[in-house]
Design a protein around this motif. Sequence first.
Motif, mmCIF file in Angstrom:
data_model
loop_
_atom_site.group_PDB
_atom_site.id
_atom_site.type_symbol
_atom_site.label_atom_id
_atom_site.label_comp_id
_atom_site.label_asym_id
_atom_site.label_seq_id
_atom_site.Cartn_x
_atom_site.Cartn_y
_atom_site.Cartn_z
ATOM 1 N N TYR A 203 0.633 -1.260 0.120
ATOM 2 C CA TYR A 203 -0.188 0.075 0.075
ATOM 3 C C TYR A 203 0.773 1.293 0.083
ATOM 4 O O TYR A 203 0.679 2.320 -0.909
ATOM 5 N N ILE A 204 1.880 1.291 0.751
ATOM 6 C CA ILE A 204 2.776 2.316 0.897
ATOM 7 C C ILE A 204 3.673 2.514 -0.319
ATOM 8 O O ILE A 204 3.438 3.786 -0.675
ATOM 9 N N PHE A 205 4.051 1.567 -1.065
ATOM 10 C CA PHE A 205 4.667 1.492 -2.297
ATOM 11 C C PHE A 205 3.784 2.111 -3.193
ATOM 12 O O PHE A 205 4.139 3.230 -4.328
ATOM 13 N N PHE A 206 2.508 1.681 -3.350
ATOM 14 C CA PHE A 206 1.602 1.901 -4.317
ATOM 15 C C PHE A 206 1.387 3.616 -4.085
ATOM 16 O O PHE A 206 0.951 4.363 -5.097
ATOM 17 N N ALA A 207 1.208 4.098 -2.893
ATOM 18 C CA ALA A 207 0.606 5.480 -2.557
ATOM 19 C C ALA A 207 2.041 6.333 -3.075
ATOM 20 O O ALA A 207 1.784 7.394 -3.780
ATOM 21 N N GLY A 208 3.106 5.869 -3.011
ATOM 22 C CA GLY A 208 4.288 6.661 -3.484
ATOM 23 C C GLY A 208 4.366 6.796 -4.923
ATOM 24 O O GLY A 208 4.659 7.705 -5.548
ATOM 25 N N GLU B 247 4.663 2.357 11.952
ATOM 26 C CA GLU B 247 5.432 2.046 12.631
ATOM 27 C C GLU B 247 6.754 1.483 12.370
ATOM 28 O O GLU B 247 7.761 1.308 12.779
ATOM 29 N N SER B 248 6.739 1.249 10.799
ATOM 30 C CA SER B 248 7.824 0.551 10.284
ATOM 31 C C SER B 248 8.812 1.614 10.011
ATOM 32 O O SER B 248 8.576 2.651 9.503
ATOM 33 N N ILE B 249 9.979 1.339 10.288
ATOM 34 C CA ILE B 249 11.325 2.142 10.067
ATOM 35 C C ILE B 249 11.667 2.655 8.729
ATOM 36 O O ILE B 249 12.358 3.560 8.266
ATOM 37 N N VAL B 250 11.265 1.535 7.633
ATOM 38 C CA VAL B 250 11.429 1.579 6.330
ATOM 39 C C VAL B 250 10.361 2.105 5.630
ATOM 40 O O VAL B 250 10.408 2.352 4.301
ATOM 41 N N ALA B 251 9.379 2.698 6.245
ATOM 42 C CA ALA B 251 7.893 3.105 5.440
ATOM 43 C C ALA B 251 8.058 4.100 4.696
ATOM 44 O O ALA B 251 7.863 4.281 3.343
ATOM 45 N N PRO B 252 8.993 5.163 5.148
ATOM 46 C CA PRO B 252 9.039 6.444 4.334
ATOM 47 C C PRO B 252 10.090 6.135 2.987
ATOM 48 O O PRO B 252 9.910 6.621 2.071
ATOM 49 N N ALA B 253 10.869 5.172 3.446
ATOM 50 C CA ALA B 253 12.064 4.952 2.355
ATOM 51 C C ALA B 253 11.287 3.779 1.120
ATOM 52 O O ALA B 253 11.378 4.181 0.019
ATOM 53 N N ILE B 254 9.980 3.215 1.745
ATOM 54 C CA ILE B 254 9.348 2.374 0.533
ATOM 55 C C ILE B 254 8.470 3.285 -0.052
ATOM 56 O O ILE B 254 8.335 3.114 -1.332
ATOM 57 N N GLY B 255 7.796 4.455 0.335
ATOM 58 C CA GLY B 255 7.110 5.409 -0.192
ATOM 59 C C GLY B 255 7.995 6.076 -1.314
ATOM 60 O O GLY B 255 7.317 6.358 -2.142
ATOM 61 N N MET B 256 9.247 6.528 -0.711
ATOM 62 C CA MET B 256 10.014 7.062 -1.564
ATOM 63 C C MET B 256 10.346 6.318 -2.772
ATOM 64 O O MET B 256 10.568 6.924 -4.038
ATOM 65 N N LEU B 257 10.526 5.266 -2.653
ATOM 66 C CA LEU B 257 11.001 4.021 -3.714
ATOM 67 C C LEU B 257 9.939 4.164 -4.778
ATOM 68 O O LEU B 257 10.300 4.238 -5.942
ATOM 69 N N GLY B 258 8.513 3.917 -4.210
ATOM 70 C CA GLY B 258 7.752 4.309 -5.283
ATOM 71 C C GLY B 258 7.336 5.609 -6.044
ATOM 72 O O GLY B 258 7.550 5.413 -7.292
ATOM 73 N N PHE B 259 7.826 6.666 -5.204
ATOM 74 C CA PHE B 259 7.651 7.819 -5.963
ATOM 75 C C PHE B 259 8.822 8.130 -6.985
ATOM 76 O O PHE B 259 8.665 8.529 -8.124
ATOM 77 N N ILE C 94 10.587 5.714 -8.747
ATOM 78 C CA ILE C 94 10.437 4.806 -9.673
ATOM 79 C C ILE C 94 9.514 5.363 -10.638
ATOM 80 O O ILE C 94 9.931 5.423 -11.907
ATOM 81 N N ALA C 95 8.336 5.984 -10.350
ATOM 82 C CA ALA C 95 7.340 6.422 -11.429
ATOM 83 C C ALA C 95 8.189 7.747 -11.995
ATOM 84 O O ALA C 95 7.845 8.019 -13.069
#
Length: 668
Positions: free
Chosen positions: A219-224, A372-384, A386-387
């Motif tokens: 979900y976080i990756f897709f949002a990014g 609460e995941s420490i990597v959540a912002p990084a996953i969101g930025m990864l999706g952002f 890549i697009a």
Amino acid sequence: MSKKILLSWLFMAILCLPVFAQIQEPVKFKTEWKSVSADEVEIVFTGKMEKGWHVYSTDLPEGGPISATFNTDKLEGAEVVGKLKPAGKEIDKMDPIFGMQVRFFEGTATFVQKIKLKGGKYEVSGYLQYGACNDENCLPPTNVEFSFKGEAAGKQTAEEVVATTEDLALADTASVDLVPLRIGEDTAAGEAADYWKPVIKELSSFGENVNNESHSWIYIFFAGFVGGLLALFTPCVWPIIPMTVSFFLKRTKDKRKGIRDAWTYGASIVVIYVTLGLAITLIFGASALNDLSTSAVFNILFFLMLVVFAASFFGAFEITLPSKWSNAVDSKAEQTTGLLSIFLMAFTLSLVSFSCTGPIIGFLLVEVSTSESIVAPAIGMLGFAIALALPFTLFALFPSWLKSMPKSGGWMNVIKVTLGFLELAFALKFLSVADLAYGWRLLDRETFLALWIVIFALLGMYLLGKIKFPHDDDDTKVSVPRFFMALASLAFAVYMVPGLWGAPLKAVSAFAPPMQTQDFNLYKNEVHAKFNDFDAGMEYARQQGKPVMIDFTGYGCVNCRKMELAVWTDPTVSKLLNEDYVLITLYVDEKTKLPEPVKVMENGTERTLRTVGDKWSYLQRSKFGANAQPFYVLLDNEGMPLNKSYSYDEDIQKYVEFLQTGLKNYKR
């Protein structure tokens, strides 16, 4: 196949194995009797909890979570001094769903109760009652029992100074001594006790409990990724794509090297934004981000930030980084060669496009901060990233596509202004949290909905060309995609209108303030249980020849209310519950006292059930091997399960299938 690949598949297979144990033991308490003076002692309760769980403190307001309380069953030769006191690092924050400030502990919880000894022999017994929740479930009111006795005359013995007893609150499913329970005068005679027969194995044979996890990494990756696509079509990024790709293809006669440089450019964009995401959590920490997301003060700052971003998108001003930063990086890129030069070019793009990407990145980071995941912002930025980087590599691989690429124009400003309206709408979500915290009552549910109706109606009017902003073209033509976007926006505004009179509005329930803030509510389409007593409901179902749905819930269970509002109000669900099932709702935090305390055995230890809530909590643990709410289970007239259990998941189709499968198994 290499050993590493084989081990990876084996590890994934182990993770995917179904887990049927549903008894949760996230909190364990120990109790100490500590001497303060010759005639004064302290009973100290120390609890350790699993990550993600928290135990609520003392003296919380009515209508909120379960407060920690000290209760005595026997008090001889001693008296209680003052109230139960919390100790340690207590967290005080706004809970947007309860709509109040709550205090709780994470990691470790400590409570202290002073006791005065009168001299001579003493005996003190009772229990600490506490409430515990995580983001998805809450435990029923849980008791930590204690019993101390001795003699206060003279010096205390070592046994009197420190005595420890383990937490008796939660039972181990594998070793629970499950005995039929008969409580109260309304318990039916004869075979009624069979209703309490444990069915843990039979329930698990149907499969794993249906539950839903929110804010997954996907979900976080897709949002990014969606945020990156939106940023791609803004005036700050789209015009740069053909210039950059042409530069890489023309800088060398070797086409393969040009393609490689374009790939490197795209990869550099990904590295830059992922590094930004990691830096955010390394600086603040995942828990700090989560605290910020629910803090009243920071929610006001988030609100102001999004309003400023919206004004920027509307054309009031441009948010740009200092030009000397981008000039310095660009100059450095020209002086260097190789991979470093390409990386610096990508960094320049990140700086010059900040006026368009900054508001989107800011909103994305605010949203994922609730994880609460420490990597959540990084996953969101990864999706952002890549697009954002995808077009640079694709157009380098297929240069002929550049000819069919839409030219820059006013349509990009339309996207930018549309994002401004969305930023403004979501800004109200954060202001609502602060409004609930301070009790301003500025954004009650109907006020919030009225503002959203106006915002999306204005967005629809803008897309139809009826409203103009500074950077818009004078062209009065409305394209077909723009027309359909306007249609969707206006339809959404109309959809929200019934909410002003109390309609549940499932699509916006996660954003709007709680229903209890609504002053005017005409909506009455709610499902209510026929019984709130298990034995009486089972006897009625037997007489009527109907299956039963047991709803284990709690007055302070937020997800229970969300299920009732978002799922039970569906016509298919409400018809099944009202006509085909006998619905029995059991509140595990019901404080009504039983006619007399009842002793039961769990895990080889005697426990005391004192309230109706204790009784239903024991039923849930002993019969079904579960202790979290919401918890739904389907039974036949003999108390045997008809399907797997169901927890918090707002997927209506899943819930309908859950009920229909139980009905088919009952008829069979």
